[in-house]
Design a protein around this motif. Structure first.
Motif, short mmCIF file in Angstrom:
data_model
loop_
_atom_site.label_atom_id
_atom_site.label_comp_id
_atom_site.label_asym_id
_atom_site.label_seq_id
_atom_site.Cartn_x
_atom_site.Cartn_y
_atom_site.Cartn_z
N SER A 209 42.65 40.64 28.25
CA SER A 209 42.58 41.57 29.38
C SER A 209 41.52 42.64 29.17
O SER A 209 40.79 42.98 30.10
CB SER A 209 43.95 42.23 29.59
N ASP B 224 30.06 45.91 37.13
CA ASP B 224 29.96 46.83 38.26
C ASP B 224 28.82 47.81 38.06
O ASP B 224 28.06 48.10 38.97
CB ASP B 224 31.28 47.62 38.41
N VAL C 97 38.16 41.19 29.84
CA VAL C 97 37.90 41.03 31.27
C VAL C 97 37.61 42.39 31.90
O VAL C 97 36.64 42.55 32.67
CB VAL C 97 39.11 40.36 31.96
N LEU C 98 38.42 43.39 31.55
CA LEU C 98 38.21 44.74 32.07
C LEU C 98 36.82 45.25 31.71
O LEU C 98 36.10 45.79 32.56
CB LEU C 98 39.29 45.68 31.51
N ASN D 139 34.14 43.56 33.70
CA ASN D 139 34.12 44.09 35.06
C ASN D 139 33.41 45.44 35.11
O ASN D 139 32.62 45.70 36.01
CB ASN D 139 35.55 44.25 35.59
N GLN D 140 33.73 46.30 34.13
CA GLN D 140 33.12 47.63 34.11
C GLN D 140 31.61 47.53 33.97
O GLN D 140 30.85 48.13 34.74
CB GLN D 140 33.67 48.47 32.94
#
Lengths: 317, 288
Positions: free
Chosen positions: B264, B275, B267-268, B271-272
Motif C-alpha cells: 500500500s 500526481d 502504491v501511495l 501516486n504521490q
C-alpha cells in the motif's frame, strides 16, 4: 438524438464482435490439446475415442468456422459446457450472477453514501482542514488494494469483534435478507473503498466549480441555507462526471469482485472464474470472460447514452 | 517539491534499492551480503548437522527477525525486500513497453492521422473494452509456466493500449501547435518533425503517466499474486505473502500487516510522485 443512439449501437455491435473474437482467439490459442484435459493424463489413448471427441468439439474445423459456430451458439445463450463439472456455462452464470450483481450494487451504493457528504464537505470547506483531511483520506483509500481492505475488515469484524462471519454467503431466498446482508456487507465495503475515493474526489472538484456559478450566488442572496443550496441546487449539476464514472468503474468493479469473491469464498461469477483458471477449464474461462466483457461494454454504451440524455450539449457533437 | 513527495520518493528509492540489493545477494554474492535467505526455513532440518533449526513459525518482531517469521518460519523482512524485485521488474517492463511501443504508436497516429489512426485506435479501444483484470486473468491462464518473464510480458503487452491513447491525445494537441506548423512550412520532412518536435514533447506527459500507471500495475501484480496466479512459489511477492499470512490471521495479524503495508505504501508513493510529475508536466505543457 436518434442519430447518436444509432451510431453508438453500431459501435457497440462492432466492439462486441471484436471482444468475442479476441476472447475466443485467446482461449483457442491455449497450449495443450483440450482432449488431454477431458481424458486426463493417465487414460489409455484410443485414437478412435480421441477422434470422436475432437469431432464432437469441432476441433478439426478451421479457426474461423469454430469462431462463428461458437458465436452463433453464444448468441442463443449457449456458451458451451464445462469439461470438468459438465455444467452449462450459461447455467453457471445465471446461478451466480445475482450474487455478483448484489455485491457490485451494494458497493456502489455504499460508496455513494459516503462519497457524497465527503465530496460536498471538501468543496464547501475548500482549502480548510476538513478539505485537507478528506483529500488525504481519499489518497490513502485510493492506494490500498481492495483485497487488503477485505482482509483487515475480516480481522476486525470477524476475528477481533466476532460480529460478522469471515466468509461464506447466505442467500436472501433461503436465509432471509438480514443473514444475507451480514455476509454481504464486508465484501461490499472492501469493494466500495476505492470507488468511494474516486467518487468523492470527482464530486468535490465538480462541486467547487458549480459553487462559483451565479445561480448559487442568487440562491445565497435569497437567504437559503447553505445545506439546502449544497444538496438541492449544487449537487445535481455536480453529479454528471460521477455518473459516468459509476458506469466506467463497473468494469473495475467486476474485476474487483473476482478477488473479493475469492477472498470471502462467495459463490459469484468471479470465484467461478478463478476456479476455472486453476482447473484450466477453458470453456468456462472463455464463457465467463466473454460474459463479463459483454456486460461491461453494454453498460458503457448505456452510460454514454444516458449522458447524452442528461447533457444536451453532447448530442450535438 | 512538497514534503509528502519527498517521503514518497525516499520510500520508492528504498524499495528499489532493497530489491536490487536482494537480487545481487542471491545472484552475484551467493547469499554472502547481510540479508537473510528469503526461502530458508529457520526451523527446517539441516542435513549436515542432523538437527532441526531453532526458529519458530509466526514469530513476532525480534532482533534476529526484524519483522518476525511467516507460517513456515522464513524471515518476513527478507521476503518483503525480495518481494520488491517482482514488483519492480513488472513495473519497469510495463512502463518500457508502454512508453516505447505505446508512446511511439500513439505519437505516430496522432501525427499522421488518417486510416492508420482509425485502425490502431479501434484495436486499442477493443482491448480497453475489457475489464483490465479479467482480461489479464484470462491471458495468464493460458500459460502453464508462470515465471517473472511471462507475467511481466503479459502485463507489459496489456499496458500498451492505455499508453497509446495518452500519447495520441498529446500528439494530436502538439501536432496542431505553431512550431509544428512552422516546421512544416520550412519544408521539414514529416518523419523528422515526428522525431524532433512531436515525440520529445509527448514524452514528459507520458513519463508522468507512467508513474501513475505504475501504481496500478503494482496493485494488479499484487492481486494476481494474491490469487496465486502470478510468479510461482516459493518466490516471494507481496501479494503471495499476504495470501499465505491471511490463513493465520487469528494467530498473528502482523504477518499480514507488513506485506500489506509494503504494497500500500508503495502504491501511495507512486501516486504521490505521479500526481506531482503530472502537475508539473501540465504546467510545462501550457507554457509551451
Amino acid at each position: 438524438m436518434l442519430k447518436v443512439v444509432v451510431a453508438r449501437l453500431v459501435r457497440l455491435v462492432g466492439t462486441l464482435f471484436a471482444v468475442t473474437f479476441l476472447t475466443f482467439g485467446m482461449t483457442a490459442l491455449l497450449p495443450g490439446d483440450p482432449v488431454n484435459a477431458i481424458l486426463g493424463v493417465e487414460t489409455v489413448r484410443d485414437p478412435a475415442v480421441i477422434a470422436e471427441i475432437r469431432a464432437d468439439l469441432g476441433l478439426d474445423n478451421p479457426f474461423i468456422v469454430r469462431y462463428f459456430s461458437w458465436l452463433g451458439d453464444a448468441f442463443t445463450g449457449d456458451l458451451g459446457k464445462s469439461w470438468i463439472t459438465d455444467q452449462q456455462v450459461m447455467e453457471t452464470i445465471t446461478q451466480r450472477l445475482p450474487v455478483t450483481a448484489e455485491l457490485a450494487f451494494l458497493s456502489i451504493i455504499l460508496a455513494l453514501i459516503f462519497a457524497i457528504p465527503i465530496g460536498v464537505l471538501g468543496a464547501y470547506k475548500q482549502g480548510k482542514w476538513q478539505d485537507n483531511a478528506s483529500s488525504a483520506g481519499v489518497q490513502v483509500a485510493l492506494s490500498v488494494p481492495n483485497f487488503i481492505v477485505g482482509i483487515f475488515l475480516i480481522w476486525l469484524f470477524a476475528v477481533k469483534l466476532g460480529w460478522l462471519p469471515a466468509s461464506n454467503w447466505s442467500r436472501p431466498s433461503t436465509d432471509g435478507i438480514w443473514a444475507n446482508l451480514k455476509t454481504a456487507i464486508m465484501p461490499a465495503s472492501a469493494l466500495a473503498m476505492t470507488q468511494m475515493a474516486i467518487f468523492s474526489r470527482l464530486i468535490r472538484s465538480d462541486m467547487v466549480s458549480t459553487l462559483q456559478e451565479n445561480y448559487i450566488l442568487a440562491a445565497r442572496s435569497k437567504g437559503l441555507s447553505d445545506r439546502f443550496i449544497l444538496f438541492r441546487h449544487a449537487l445535481r449539476p455536480s453529479s454528471l462526471s460521477v455518473m459516468t464514472i459509476v458506469g466506467i468503474n463497473f468494469g473495475a468493479l467486476l474485476g474487483g469482485t473476482v478477488i473479493i469473491e475469492t477472498l470471502f469464498a462467495i459463490p459469484g461469477v468471479g470465484f467461478r472464474l478463478i476456479n476455472a483458471i486453476s482447473q484450466r477449464d477453458i470453456i468456462v474461462i472463455q464463457g465467463i470472460t466473454v460474459f463479463i466483457a459483454t456486460v461491461y461494454v453494454v453498460i458503457n454504451t448505456i452510460v454514454d447514452l444516458l449522458y447524452a440524455v442528461v447533457d444536451p450539449r453532447i448530442r450535438r457533437r | 517539491m512538497p514534503l509528502r513527495v519527498k517521503f514518497a520518493s525516499l520510500w520508492l528509492f528504498l524499495i528499489v534499492f532493497g530489491a536490487i540489493y536482494a537480487k545481487l545477494d542471491t545472484g552475484l554474492f551467493d547469499g554472502k551480503l547481510p540479508l537473510q535467505n528469503p526461502n530458508y526455513q529457520t526451523n527446517g532440518f539441516d542435513v549436515t548437522t542432523g538437527t532441526f533449526g531453532t526458529g519458530t513459525p509466526i514469530e513476532s518482531m525480534s532482533g534476529a527477525h526484524w519483522l518476525g517469521t511467516d507460517a513456515i518460519a522464513r524471515d518476513t523482512f527478507a521476503r518483503i525486500v525480495h518481494g520488491g524485485w517482482v514488483s519492480l521488474i513488472v513495473v519497469v517492463v510495463s512502463a518500457a513497453c508502454g512508453v516505447i511501443v505505446g508512446g511511439l504508436l500513439g505519437s505516430l497516429v496522432g501525427f499522421v492521422r488518417g486510416r492508420v489512426e482509425t485502425v490502431i485506435m479501434a484495436s486499442v479501444d477493443v482491448i480497453l473494452a475489457f475489464p483490465a483484470l479479467v482480461l489479464l486473468l484470462a491471458l495468464v491462464s493460458i500459460f502453464e509456466v508462470r515465471n517473472l518473464f511471462v507475467i511481466s510480458a503479459v502485463i507489459g503487452v496489456l499496458s500498451i493500449p492505455a499508453y497509446t491513447r495518452v500519447a495520441r491525445a498529446n500528439s494530436l494537441a502538439i501536432s496542431s501547435r505553431e512550431f509544428v506548423t512552422a516546421a512544416r512550412a520550412i519544408g521539414t520532412k514529416p518523419s523528422r518533425i515526428l522525431m524532433r518536435e512531436v515525440i520529445p514533447n509527448v514524452m514528459p506527459t507520458l513519463l508522468s503517466y507512467a508513474m501513475v500507471a505504475a501504481a496500478f500495475v503494482v496493485v494488479v501484480e499484487g492481486s494476481l499474486s494474491f490469487l496465486g496466479l502470478s510468479v510461482q512459489l516459493p518466490t516471494a511477492t507481496w501479494g503471495n505473502m499476504i495470501n499465505q499470512a491471511r490463513r493465520d490471521i487469528k494467530i498473528n495479524v502482523a504477518q499480514v500487516l507488513w506485506p500489506s503495508l509494503a504494497l500500500s505504501v508503495t502504491v501511495l508513493s507512486l501516486n504521490q510522485v505521479g500526481d506531482f510529475f503530472q502537475q508539473r508536466s501540465a504546467v510545462r505543457g501550457s507554457s509551451l
